[in-house]
Enzyme design. Structure first.
Site, PDB file in Angstrom:
ATOM      1  N   ASN A 226       6.193  -1.645  11.243  1.00 33.52           N
ATOM      2  CA  ASN A 226       5.383  -1.170  10.128  1.00 33.52           C
ATOM      3  C   ASN A 226       5.740  -1.969   8.862  1.00 33.52           C
ATOM      4  O   ASN A 226       6.501  -2.932   8.926  1.00 33.52           O
ATOM      5  CB  ASN A 226       5.631   0.333   9.931  1.00 33.52           C
ATOM      6  CG  ASN A 226       4.397   1.056   9.427  1.00 33.52           C
ATOM      7  OD1 ASN A 226       3.718   0.566   8.521  1.00 33.52           O
ATOM      8  ND2 ASN A 226       4.084   2.211   9.991  1.00 33.52           N
TER       9      ASN A 226
ATOM     10  N   ASN B 180       0.837  -1.206   0.000  1.00 33.76           N
ATOM     11  CA  ASN B 180       0.000   0.000   0.000  1.00 33.76           C
ATOM     12  C   ASN B 180       0.865   1.246   0.000  1.00 33.76           C
ATOM     13  O   ASN B 180       1.961   1.263   0.545  1.00 33.76           O
ATOM     14  CB  ASN B 180      -0.971  -0.013   1.181  1.00 33.76           C
ATOM     15  CG  ASN B 180      -0.402   0.659   2.416  1.00 33.76           C
ATOM     16  OD1 ASN B 180      -0.440   1.887   2.561  1.00 33.76           O
ATOM     17  ND2 ASN B 180       0.162  -0.139   3.311  1.00 33.76           N
TER      18      ASN B 180
ATOM     19  N   ASN C 173       5.177   5.840   3.206  1.00 38.07           N
ATOM     20  CA  ASN C 173       4.407   6.555   2.184  1.00 38.07           C
ATOM     21  C   ASN C 173       4.288   8.052   2.406  1.00 38.07           C
ATOM     22  O   ASN C 173       3.595   8.741   1.665  1.00 38.07           O
ATOM     23  CB  ASN C 173       3.016   5.929   2.070  1.00 38.07           C
ATOM     24  CG  ASN C 173       3.122   4.453   1.746  1.00 38.07           C
ATOM     25  OD1 ASN C 173       3.900   4.063   0.882  1.00 38.07           O
ATOM     26  ND2 ASN C 173       2.380   3.629   2.461  1.00 38.07           N
ATOM     27  N   THR C 174       4.947   8.556   3.435  1.00 36.71           N
ATOM     28  CA  THR C 174       5.086  10.001   3.612  1.00 36.71           C
ATOM     29  C   THR C 174       6.587  10.247   3.542  1.00 36.71           C
ATOM     30  O   THR C 174       7.324   9.851   4.455  1.00 36.71           O
ATOM     31  CB  THR C 174       4.500  10.452   4.981  1.00 36.71           C
ATOM     32  OG1 THR C 174       3.111  10.123   5.003  1.00 36.71           O
ATOM     33  CG2 THR C 174       4.669  11.949   5.192  1.00 36.71           C
TER      34      THR C 174
ATOM     35  N   PHE D 224      -1.547   8.148   4.552  1.00 43.24           N
ATOM     36  CA  PHE D 224      -2.289   8.771   5.667  1.00 43.24           C
ATOM     37  C   PHE D 224      -3.588   9.442   5.216  1.00 43.24           C
ATOM     38  O   PHE D 224      -3.856  10.601   5.565  1.00 43.24           O
ATOM     39  CB  PHE D 224      -1.418   9.798   6.403  1.00 43.24           C
ATOM     40  CG  PHE D 224      -0.274   9.228   7.203  1.00 43.24           C
ATOM     41  CD1 PHE D 224      -0.182   7.876   7.484  1.00 43.24           C
ATOM     42  CD2 PHE D 224       0.728  10.067   7.693  1.00 43.24           C
ATOM     43  CE1 PHE D 224       0.881   7.364   8.225  1.00 43.24           C
ATOM     44  CE2 PHE D 224       1.790   9.568   8.441  1.00 43.24           C
ATOM     45  CZ  PHE D 224       1.868   8.218   8.704  1.00 43.24           C
TER      46      PHE D 224
ATOM     47  N   SER E 257       5.821   5.127   8.524  1.00 43.20           N
ATOM     48  CA  SER E 257       5.161   4.879   7.236  1.00 43.20           C
ATOM     49  C   SER E 257       6.143   5.183   6.105  1.00 43.20           C
ATOM     50  O   SER E 257       6.787   6.229   6.106  1.00 43.20           O
ATOM     51  CB  SER E 257       3.930   5.773   7.083  1.00 43.20           C
ATOM     52  OG  SER E 257       3.513   5.709   5.730  1.00 43.20           O
TER      53      SER E 257
ATOM     54  N   LYS F 242       5.961   3.356  16.990  1.00 41.42           N
ATOM     55  CA  LYS F 242       5.909   2.332  15.936  1.00 41.42           C
ATOM     56  C   LYS F 242       7.055   2.548  14.968  1.00 41.42           C
ATOM     57  O   LYS F 242       7.192   3.622  14.372  1.00 41.42           O
ATOM     58  CB  LYS F 242       4.569   2.413  15.204  1.00 41.42           C
ATOM     59  CG  LYS F 242       4.415   1.315  14.152  1.00 41.42           C
ATOM     60  CD  LYS F 242       2.984   1.149  13.731  1.00 41.42           C
ATOM     61  CE  LYS F 242       2.811   0.071  12.691  1.00 41.42           C
ATOM     62  NZ  LYS F 242       1.417  -0.115  12.308  1.00 41.42           N
TER      63      LYS F 242
HETATM   64  C1  LIG Z   1      -3.602  -1.009   3.669  1.00 43.96           C
HETATM   65  C2  LIG Z   1      -2.728  -0.756   4.877  1.00 43.96           C
HETATM   66  C3  LIG Z   1      -2.755   0.494   5.494  1.00 43.96           C
HETATM   67  C4  LIG Z   1      -1.939   0.741   6.604  1.00 43.96           C
HETATM   68  N1  LIG Z   1      -1.987   1.963   7.208  1.00 43.96           N
HETATM   69  C5  LIG Z   1      -1.258   2.187   8.343  1.00 43.96           C
HETATM   70  C6  LIG Z   1      -1.344   3.429   9.025  1.00 43.96           C
HETATM   71  O1  LIG Z   1      -2.104   4.320   8.667  1.00 43.96           O
HETATM   72  N2  LIG Z   1      -0.559   3.596  10.112  1.00 43.96           N
HETATM   73  C7  LIG Z   1       0.288   2.630  10.575  1.00 43.96           C
HETATM   74  O2  LIG Z   1       0.965   2.828  11.590  1.00 43.96           O
HETATM   75  N3  LIG Z   1       0.379   1.434   9.950  1.00 43.96           N
HETATM   76  C8  LIG Z   1      -0.382   1.197   8.854  1.00 43.96           C
HETATM   77  N4  LIG Z   1      -0.289  -0.016   8.221  1.00 43.96           N
HETATM   78  C9  LIG Z   1       0.668  -1.032   8.712  1.00 43.96           C
HETATM   79  C10 LIG Z   1       0.013  -2.061   9.646  1.00 43.96           C
HETATM   80  O3  LIG Z   1      -0.474  -1.465  10.793  1.00 43.96           O
HETATM   81  C11 LIG Z   1       1.021  -3.165  10.022  1.00 43.96           C
HETATM   82  O4  LIG Z   1       2.069  -2.586  10.752  1.00 43.96           O
HETATM   83  C12 LIG Z   1       1.598  -3.891   8.814  1.00 43.96           C
HETATM   84  O5  LIG Z   1       0.622  -4.069   7.825  1.00 43.96           O
HETATM   85  C13 LIG Z   1       2.170  -5.269   9.169  1.00 43.96           C
HETATM   86  O6  LIG Z   1       1.170  -6.102   9.697  1.00 43.96           O
HETATM   87  P1  LIG Z   1       0.400  -7.229   8.813  1.00 43.96           P
HETATM   88  O7  LIG Z   1       1.439  -8.036   8.122  1.00 43.96           O
HETATM   89  O8  LIG Z   1      -0.397  -7.999   9.812  1.00 43.96           O
HETATM   90  O9  LIG Z   1      -0.459  -6.470   7.886  1.00 43.96           O
HETATM   91  C14 LIG Z   1      -1.098  -0.274   7.104  1.00 43.96           C
HETATM   92  C15 LIG Z   1      -1.090  -1.530   6.482  1.00 43.96           C
HETATM   93  C16 LIG Z   1      -1.901  -1.784   5.385  1.00 43.96           C
HETATM   94  C17 LIG Z   1      -1.865  -3.145   4.768  1.00 43.96           C
END
Ligand SMILES: Cc1cc2nc3c(=O)[nH]c(=O)nc-3n(C[C@H](O)[C@H](O)[C@H](O)COP(=O)(O)O)c2cc1C
Length: 350
Positions: free
Chosen positions: A238, A109, A173-174, A113, A171, A209
Protein backbone atom coordinates in the site's frame (compact mmCIF):
# COMPACT_ATOMS: atom_id res chain seq x y z
CA UNK A 1 -1.81 11.72 -27.54
CA UNK A 2 -2.29 11.68 -23.73
CA UNK A 3 0.67 14.03 -23.21
CA UNK A 4 -1.31 16.77 -25.04
CA UNK A 5 -4.21 16.39 -22.62
CA UNK A 6 -2.07 15.97 -19.56
CA UNK A 7 -1.18 19.62 -19.00
CA UNK A 8 -4.89 20.42 -19.24
CA UNK A 9 -5.94 17.65 -16.87
CA UNK A 10 -3.19 18.63 -14.43
CA UNK A 11 -4.78 22.07 -14.06
CA UNK A 12 -7.84 20.40 -12.49
CA UNK A 13 -8.02 19.29 -8.84
CA UNK A 14 -6.87 15.62 -8.79
CA UNK A 15 -10.05 14.24 -7.22
CA UNK A 16 -12.24 16.15 -9.69
CA UNK A 17 -10.07 14.84 -12.55
CA UNK A 18 -10.46 11.31 -11.20
CA UNK A 19 -14.24 11.64 -10.98
CA UNK A 20 -14.31 12.88 -14.58
CA UNK A 21 -12.26 9.87 -15.66
CA UNK A 22 -14.73 7.55 -13.88
CA UNK A 23 -17.67 9.34 -15.58
CA UNK A 24 -16.02 8.92 -18.98
CA UNK A 25 -15.24 5.25 -18.40
CA UNK A 26 -18.81 4.71 -17.19
CA UNK A 27 -20.17 5.88 -20.54
CA UNK A 28 -18.75 2.64 -21.84
CA UNK A 29 -17.38 4.38 -24.90
CA UNK A 30 -13.88 3.17 -24.13
CA UNK A 31 -12.43 1.96 -27.41
CA UNK A 32 -10.50 -1.30 -27.43
CA UNK A 33 -7.09 0.34 -27.45
CA UNK A 34 -4.73 -0.90 -30.12
CA UNK A 35 -2.30 -3.22 -28.41
CA UNK A 36 0.13 -5.11 -30.60
CA UNK A 37 0.79 -7.49 -27.70
CA UNK A 38 -2.76 -8.53 -26.92
CA UNK A 39 -2.76 -12.33 -26.57
CA UNK A 40 1.05 -12.39 -26.72
CA UNK A 41 2.09 -15.69 -25.04
CA UNK A 42 5.02 -13.82 -23.47
CA UNK A 43 2.62 -12.26 -20.95
CA UNK A 44 -0.02 -14.93 -20.54
CA UNK A 45 -0.42 -16.49 -17.15
CA UNK A 46 -2.99 -17.82 -14.70
CA UNK A 47 -4.09 -16.23 -11.46
CA UNK A 48 -6.04 -18.29 -8.94
CA UNK A 49 -6.77 -20.87 -11.63
CA UNK A 50 -8.04 -18.45 -14.26
CA UNK A 51 -6.27 -17.46 -17.47
CA UNK A 52 -5.20 -13.83 -17.70
CA UNK A 53 -3.91 -11.98 -20.77
CA UNK A 54 -1.16 -10.30 -18.79
CA UNK A 55 0.00 -9.90 -15.16
CA UNK A 56 -0.69 -6.16 -14.88
CA UNK A 57 -3.70 -5.33 -12.71
CA UNK A 58 -5.46 -2.14 -11.70
CA UNK A 59 -4.73 -1.52 -8.01
CA UNK A 60 -7.43 -0.87 -5.41
CA UNK A 61 -8.59 2.71 -4.98
CA UNK A 62 -9.18 3.64 -8.61
CA UNK A 63 -12.57 1.93 -8.91
CA UNK A 64 -13.60 2.10 -5.26
CA UNK A 65 -17.30 1.37 -5.77
CA UNK A 66 -17.07 -1.01 -8.74
CA UNK A 67 -18.35 1.37 -11.41
CA UNK A 68 -15.92 0.86 -14.30
CA UNK A 69 -14.12 -2.47 -13.96
CA UNK A 70 -15.28 -3.72 -17.38
CA UNK A 71 -13.93 -0.54 -19.02
CA UNK A 72 -10.61 -1.12 -17.26
CA UNK A 73 -10.41 -4.60 -18.82
CA UNK A 74 -10.91 -2.87 -22.17
CA UNK A 75 -7.89 -0.67 -21.41
CA UNK A 76 -5.90 -3.91 -21.24
CA UNK A 77 -5.58 -4.66 -17.52
CA UNK A 78 -5.08 -8.38 -16.90
CA UNK A 79 -7.11 -8.16 -13.68
CA UNK A 80 -8.87 -5.47 -11.69
CA UNK A 81 -9.22 -4.96 -7.94
CA UNK A 82 -12.17 -2.82 -6.85
CA UNK A 83 -12.56 -1.23 -3.41
CA UNK A 84 -11.72 -0.68 -0.69
CA UNK A 85 -15.35 -1.43 0.13
CA UNK A 86 -16.63 -1.06 3.71
CA UNK A 87 -19.87 -2.61 5.06
CA UNK A 88 -21.66 0.76 5.10
CA UNK A 89 -21.47 3.68 2.70
CA UNK A 90 -18.82 6.17 3.81
CA UNK A 91 -17.93 9.71 2.74
CA UNK A 92 -14.28 9.62 3.81
CA UNK A 93 -12.14 12.55 5.00
CA UNK A 94 -12.83 16.23 4.23
CA UNK A 95 -11.65 17.58 0.86
CA UNK A 96 -9.09 18.37 -0.48
CA UNK A 97 -7.70 14.90 0.12
CA UNK A 98 -5.74 13.97 -3.01
CA UNK A 99 -2.57 15.82 -4.05
CA UNK A 100 -0.65 15.50 -7.28
CA UNK A 101 3.12 15.80 -6.85
CA UNK A 102 3.97 16.29 -10.51
CA UNK A 103 7.66 16.95 -9.87
CA UNK A 104 7.97 13.64 -8.07
CA UNK A 105 5.63 11.55 -10.27
CA UNK A 106 3.68 10.81 -7.11
CA UNK A 107 0.36 11.27 -5.36
CA UNK A 108 -0.49 11.78 -1.71
CA UNK A 109 -4.02 10.78 -0.72
CA UNK A 110 -5.96 10.75 2.51
CA UNK A 111 -9.32 9.74 1.07
CA UNK A 112 -10.26 7.48 3.99
CA UNK A 113 -12.26 4.68 2.29
CA UNK A 114 -14.91 6.77 0.52
CA UNK A 115 -17.22 4.20 -1.11
CA UNK A 116 -20.86 3.28 -1.61
CA UNK A 117 -20.95 0.37 0.83
CA UNK A 118 -20.98 -3.41 0.45
CA UNK A 119 -24.63 -4.04 -0.53
CA UNK A 120 -24.58 -1.41 -3.30
CA UNK A 121 -21.31 -2.74 -4.65
CA UNK A 122 -22.54 -6.35 -4.55
CA UNK A 123 -25.70 -5.41 -6.47
CA UNK A 124 -23.63 -3.58 -9.07
CA UNK A 125 -21.38 -6.56 -9.65
CA UNK A 126 -24.33 -8.93 -9.91
CA UNK A 127 -26.04 -6.76 -12.49
CA UNK A 128 -22.90 -6.13 -14.56
CA UNK A 129 -20.97 -9.38 -14.66
CA UNK A 130 -17.23 -9.00 -14.84
CA UNK A 131 -15.56 -9.72 -18.17
CA UNK A 132 -12.24 -10.48 -16.49
CA UNK A 133 -10.65 -11.53 -13.23
CA UNK A 134 -12.13 -9.36 -10.49
CA UNK A 135 -10.74 -8.90 -6.99
CA UNK A 136 -12.67 -7.14 -4.24
CA UNK A 137 -10.72 -5.27 -1.57
CA UNK A 138 -12.48 -5.00 1.80
CA UNK A 139 -11.97 -2.89 4.92
CA UNK A 140 -13.81 -1.64 8.01
CA UNK A 141 -15.96 1.47 8.49
CA UNK A 142 -14.12 4.18 10.40
CA UNK A 143 -16.85 4.48 13.07
CA UNK A 144 -17.56 0.78 13.46
CA UNK A 145 -17.15 -0.62 16.98
CA UNK A 146 -15.95 -3.99 15.66
CA UNK A 147 -13.46 -3.79 12.83
CA UNK A 148 -12.79 -7.52 12.75
CA UNK A 149 -16.49 -8.18 12.23
CA UNK A 150 -16.51 -5.64 9.38
CA UNK A 151 -14.00 -7.79 7.50
CA UNK A 152 -16.27 -10.81 8.04
CA UNK A 153 -19.25 -8.85 6.69
CA UNK A 154 -17.15 -8.04 3.60
CA UNK A 155 -16.25 -11.71 3.18
CA UNK A 156 -19.88 -12.84 3.55
CA UNK A 157 -21.09 -10.19 1.10
CA UNK A 158 -18.56 -10.86 -1.64
CA UNK A 159 -17.32 -14.46 -1.38
CA UNK A 160 -19.60 -15.65 -4.18
CA UNK A 161 -19.07 -12.75 -6.61
CA UNK A 162 -15.30 -12.18 -6.32
CA UNK A 163 -12.43 -14.06 -7.97
CA UNK A 164 -10.42 -13.14 -4.88
CA UNK A 165 -10.87 -11.03 -1.77
CA UNK A 166 -8.20 -8.70 -0.45
CA UNK A 167 -8.03 -8.03 3.27
CA UNK A 168 -6.77 -4.46 3.42
CA UNK A 169 -5.02 -3.79 6.72
CA UNK A 170 -2.71 -1.15 5.35
CA UNK A 171 -4.42 2.14 4.57
CA UNK A 172 -2.70 4.96 6.47
CA UNK A 173 -5.91 7.01 6.30
CA UNK A 174 -8.03 5.07 8.78
CA UNK A 175 -6.35 5.72 12.08
CA UNK A 176 -5.06 2.58 13.84
CA UNK A 177 -6.01 0.25 10.97
CA UNK A 178 -2.36 -0.67 10.58
CA UNK A 179 -2.40 -2.14 14.11
CA UNK A 180 -3.64 -5.30 12.39
CA UNK A 181 0.01 -5.85 11.40
CA UNK A 182 0.71 -6.77 15.05
CA UNK A 183 1.18 -10.50 15.59
CA UNK A 184 -1.74 -11.27 17.91
CA UNK A 185 -4.23 -9.06 16.07
CA UNK A 186 -3.16 -10.34 12.65
CA UNK A 187 -3.35 -13.97 13.74
CA UNK A 188 -6.83 -13.43 15.18
CA UNK A 189 -8.00 -11.72 11.99
CA UNK A 190 -6.63 -14.48 9.75
CA UNK A 191 -8.12 -17.16 12.00
CA UNK A 192 -11.55 -15.50 11.90
CA UNK A 193 -11.41 -15.20 8.11
CA UNK A 194 -10.39 -18.85 7.88
CA UNK A 195 -13.26 -19.98 10.17
CA UNK A 196 -15.79 -17.82 8.32
CA UNK A 197 -14.74 -19.33 4.99
CA UNK A 198 -15.34 -22.81 6.41
CA UNK A 199 -18.82 -21.74 7.63
CA UNK A 200 -19.62 -20.32 4.20
CA UNK A 201 -18.15 -23.40 2.48
CA UNK A 202 -16.29 -20.85 0.36
CA UNK A 203 -13.15 -21.48 -1.67
CA UNK A 204 -12.58 -17.81 -2.55
CA UNK A 205 -8.82 -17.03 -2.55
CA UNK A 206 -7.78 -14.68 0.26
CA UNK A 207 -5.15 -12.02 -0.37
CA UNK A 208 -3.64 -9.70 2.25
CA UNK A 209 -2.49 -6.17 1.42
CA UNK A 210 0.26 -4.85 3.64
CA UNK A 211 1.91 -1.57 4.48
CA UNK A 212 5.46 -0.72 3.43
CA UNK A 213 6.04 0.91 6.82
CA UNK A 214 6.65 -2.29 8.81
CA UNK A 215 9.62 -3.57 10.78
CA UNK A 216 11.89 -6.52 9.95
CA UNK A 217 10.33 -8.42 12.83
CA UNK A 218 6.82 -7.82 11.50
CA UNK A 219 7.86 -9.08 8.05
CA UNK A 220 8.89 -12.39 9.62
CA UNK A 221 5.79 -12.73 11.81
CA UNK A 222 3.38 -11.83 9.01
CA UNK A 223 5.05 -14.31 6.64
CA UNK A 224 4.68 -17.11 9.18
CA UNK A 225 0.99 -16.38 9.74
CA UNK A 226 0.32 -16.15 5.99
CA UNK A 227 1.92 -19.58 5.57
CA UNK A 228 0.00 -21.02 8.56
CA UNK A 229 -3.34 -20.00 7.09
CA UNK A 230 -2.33 -20.83 3.51
CA UNK A 231 -3.32 -17.40 2.28
CA UNK A 232 -3.29 -17.28 -1.55
CA UNK A 233 -1.28 -14.08 -2.11
CA UNK A 234 0.14 -10.96 -0.52
CA UNK A 235 0.02 -7.49 -2.06
CA UNK A 236 3.20 -5.54 -1.44
CA UNK A 237 2.41 -2.75 -0.89
CA UNK A 238 0.00 0.00 0.00
CA UNK A 239 1.04 3.67 0.18
CA UNK A 240 3.69 4.89 2.62
CA UNK A 241 3.46 7.45 5.41
CA UNK A 242 7.24 7.93 5.18
CA UNK A 243 9.82 8.92 2.54
CA UNK A 244 8.94 12.61 2.40
CA UNK A 245 12.51 13.92 2.69
CA UNK A 246 13.45 13.03 -0.92
CA UNK A 247 10.46 14.82 -2.45
CA UNK A 248 10.56 18.15 -4.30
CA UNK A 249 6.94 19.13 -4.83
CA UNK A 250 5.39 21.78 -2.57
CA UNK A 251 2.66 19.32 -1.54
CA UNK A 252 5.21 16.93 -0.02
CA UNK A 253 4.15 17.55 3.57
CA UNK A 254 0.46 16.80 3.06
CA UNK A 255 -0.79 14.15 5.42
CA UNK A 256 -1.71 10.84 3.79
CA UNK A 257 -0.26 7.93 1.84
CA UNK A 258 2.42 8.49 -0.77
CA UNK A 259 2.27 6.45 -4.01
CA UNK A 260 4.12 6.41 -7.33
CA UNK A 261 7.82 6.70 -8.11
CA UNK A 262 9.09 7.55 -4.59
CA UNK A 263 7.51 4.31 -3.32
CA UNK A 264 9.05 2.07 -5.95
CA UNK A 265 12.39 1.19 -4.39
CA UNK A 266 10.93 0.67 -0.94
CA UNK A 267 8.26 -1.67 -2.32
CA UNK A 268 10.86 -3.63 -4.32
CA UNK A 269 13.02 -4.18 -1.22
CA UNK A 270 10.00 -5.43 0.68
CA UNK A 271 8.99 -7.76 -2.17
CA UNK A 272 12.50 -9.25 -2.01
CA UNK A 273 12.25 -9.83 1.73
CA UNK A 274 8.86 -11.52 1.50
CA UNK A 275 9.98 -13.60 -1.48
CA UNK A 276 12.84 -15.07 0.56
CA UNK A 277 10.53 -15.96 3.44
CA UNK A 278 7.53 -17.21 1.45
CA UNK A 279 9.66 -19.39 -0.86
CA UNK A 280 7.15 -19.38 -3.72
CA UNK A 281 4.41 -20.89 -1.53
CA UNK A 282 2.43 -17.66 -1.54
CA UNK A 283 2.18 -15.48 -4.63
CA UNK A 284 3.37 -11.88 -4.41
CA UNK A 285 1.51 -9.08 -6.19
CA UNK A 286 3.98 -6.21 -6.51
CA UNK A 287 2.72 -2.62 -6.38
CA UNK A 288 4.36 0.78 -6.11
CA UNK A 289 5.65 3.01 -8.88
CA UNK A 290 5.05 0.62 -11.79
CA UNK A 291 4.92 2.77 -14.94
CA UNK A 292 7.29 1.23 -17.51
CA UNK A 293 8.74 -2.03 -18.81
CA UNK A 294 11.84 -1.45 -16.71
CA UNK A 295 9.89 -0.91 -13.49
CA UNK A 296 7.81 -4.03 -14.17
CA UNK A 297 10.98 -6.03 -14.89
CA UNK A 298 12.50 -4.98 -11.55
CA UNK A 299 9.47 -6.17 -9.61
CA UNK A 300 9.46 -9.58 -11.31
CA UNK A 301 13.18 -10.01 -10.59
CA UNK A 302 12.56 -9.11 -6.94
CA UNK A 303 9.94 -11.87 -6.69
CA UNK A 304 6.53 -10.54 -7.71
CA UNK A 305 4.45 -12.86 -9.93
CA UNK A 306 1.85 -10.19 -10.71
CA UNK A 307 1.79 -6.40 -10.65
CA UNK A 308 -0.70 -3.66 -9.94
CA UNK A 309 -0.57 0.05 -10.58
CA UNK A 310 -2.56 3.21 -9.99
CA UNK A 311 -0.35 6.35 -9.96
CA UNK A 312 1.39 5.34 -13.19
CA UNK A 313 -1.88 5.69 -15.07
CA UNK A 314 -2.39 9.23 -13.73
CA UNK A 315 0.95 10.29 -15.18
CA UNK A 316 1.21 8.07 -18.28
CA UNK A 317 -2.41 7.87 -19.38
CA UNK A 318 -4.91 5.13 -20.22
CA UNK A 319 -2.63 3.22 -22.59
CA UNK A 320 -0.18 2.36 -19.83
CA UNK A 321 -0.67 -1.42 -19.95
CA UNK A 322 0.09 -1.50 -23.70
CA UNK A 323 3.13 0.71 -23.12
CA UNK A 324 4.51 -1.48 -20.31
CA UNK A 325 4.04 -4.67 -22.35
CA UNK A 326 5.79 -3.13 -25.36
CA UNK A 327 8.79 -2.02 -23.28
CA UNK A 328 8.93 -5.25 -21.28
CA UNK A 329 8.85 -7.32 -24.48
CA UNK A 330 12.07 -5.63 -25.67
CA UNK A 331 13.79 -6.45 -22.37
CA UNK A 332 12.61 -10.07 -22.36
CA UNK A 333 13.58 -10.65 -26.00
CA UNK A 334 17.03 -9.24 -25.28
CA UNK A 335 17.43 -11.76 -22.46
CA UNK A 336 16.01 -14.64 -24.59
CA UNK A 337 13.07 -15.04 -22.20
CA UNK A 338 9.90 -16.60 -23.67
CA UNK A 339 7.44 -15.90 -20.84
CA UNK A 340 7.79 -13.38 -18.03
CA UNK A 341 7.28 -16.13 -15.42
CA UNK A 342 10.82 -17.37 -16.13
CA UNK A 343 12.31 -14.28 -14.46
CA UNK A 344 10.25 -14.22 -11.24
CA UNK A 345 12.63 -14.01 -8.27
CA UNK A 346 15.75 -14.19 -10.50
CA UNK A 347 17.51 -11.60 -8.32
CA UNK A 348 17.75 -14.29 -5.67
CA UNK A 349 19.26 -17.08 -7.77
CA UNK A 350 22.10 -15.25 -9.51
C1 LIG B 1 -5.92 8.05 -4.77
C2 LIG B 1 -5.57 6.67 -4.25
C3 LIG B 1 -6.53 5.93 -3.57
C4 LIG B 1 -6.21 4.65 -3.08
N1 LIG B 1 -7.16 3.93 -2.43
C5 LIG B 1 -6.89 2.66 -2.02
C6 LIG B 1 -7.89 1.86 -1.40
O1 LIG B 1 -9.04 2.26 -1.25
N2 LIG B 1 -7.53 0.63 -0.98
C7 LIG B 1 -6.27 0.13 -1.13
O2 LIG B 1 -6.00 -1.02 -0.75
N3 LIG B 1 -5.30 0.86 -1.73
C8 LIG B 1 -5.59 2.10 -2.18
N4 LIG B 1 -4.61 2.84 -2.79
C9 LIG B 1 -3.24 2.30 -2.91
C10 LIG B 1 -2.98 1.64 -4.27
O3 LIG B 1 -3.81 0.55 -4.48
C11 LIG B 1 -1.51 1.20 -4.39
O4 LIG B 1 -1.26 0.22 -3.43
C12 LIG B 1 -0.53 2.35 -4.20
O5 LIG B 1 -1.01 3.53 -4.79
C13 LIG B 1 0.85 2.06 -4.80
O6 LIG B 1 0.75 1.84 -6.19
P1 LIG B 1 1.10 2.99 -7.29
O7 LIG B 1 2.43 3.55 -6.95
O8 LIG B 1 1.06 2.26 -8.60
O9 LIG B 1 0.00 3.97 -7.18
C14 LIG B 1 -4.92 4.12 -3.28
C15 LIG B 1 -3.96 4.87 -3.98
C16 LIG B 1 -4.28 6.13 -4.48
C17 LIG B 1 -3.23 6.89 -5.23
Amino acid sequence: MFSKFRSLIFKIDPEVAHNLAIKFLKLNLTPNLFDENKDNPMFQSTLFGKNIDNPIGMAAGFDKSAEVYNSLFKLGFGFVEVGTVTPLKQYGNPKPRVFRLAEDQALINRLGFNNLGAENVRNRIRSNLSKGLLGINIGPNKDSSDWLNDYLIGLRTFHDVADYITINISSPNTEDLRNFHEEVKFDKLMNSIHEEKIKLKSKVPIVVKISPDISEEQIGLISKILLDYKVSAIIVSNTTSKNREKLNDISKHQKGGLSGKPLEEEANKLISKFYKLLKGKIEIIGVGGVDSGESAHKKFLAGASYLQLYTGMVFQGPNIVGKIKKELKEILINDSVKNFREIIGKNHTN
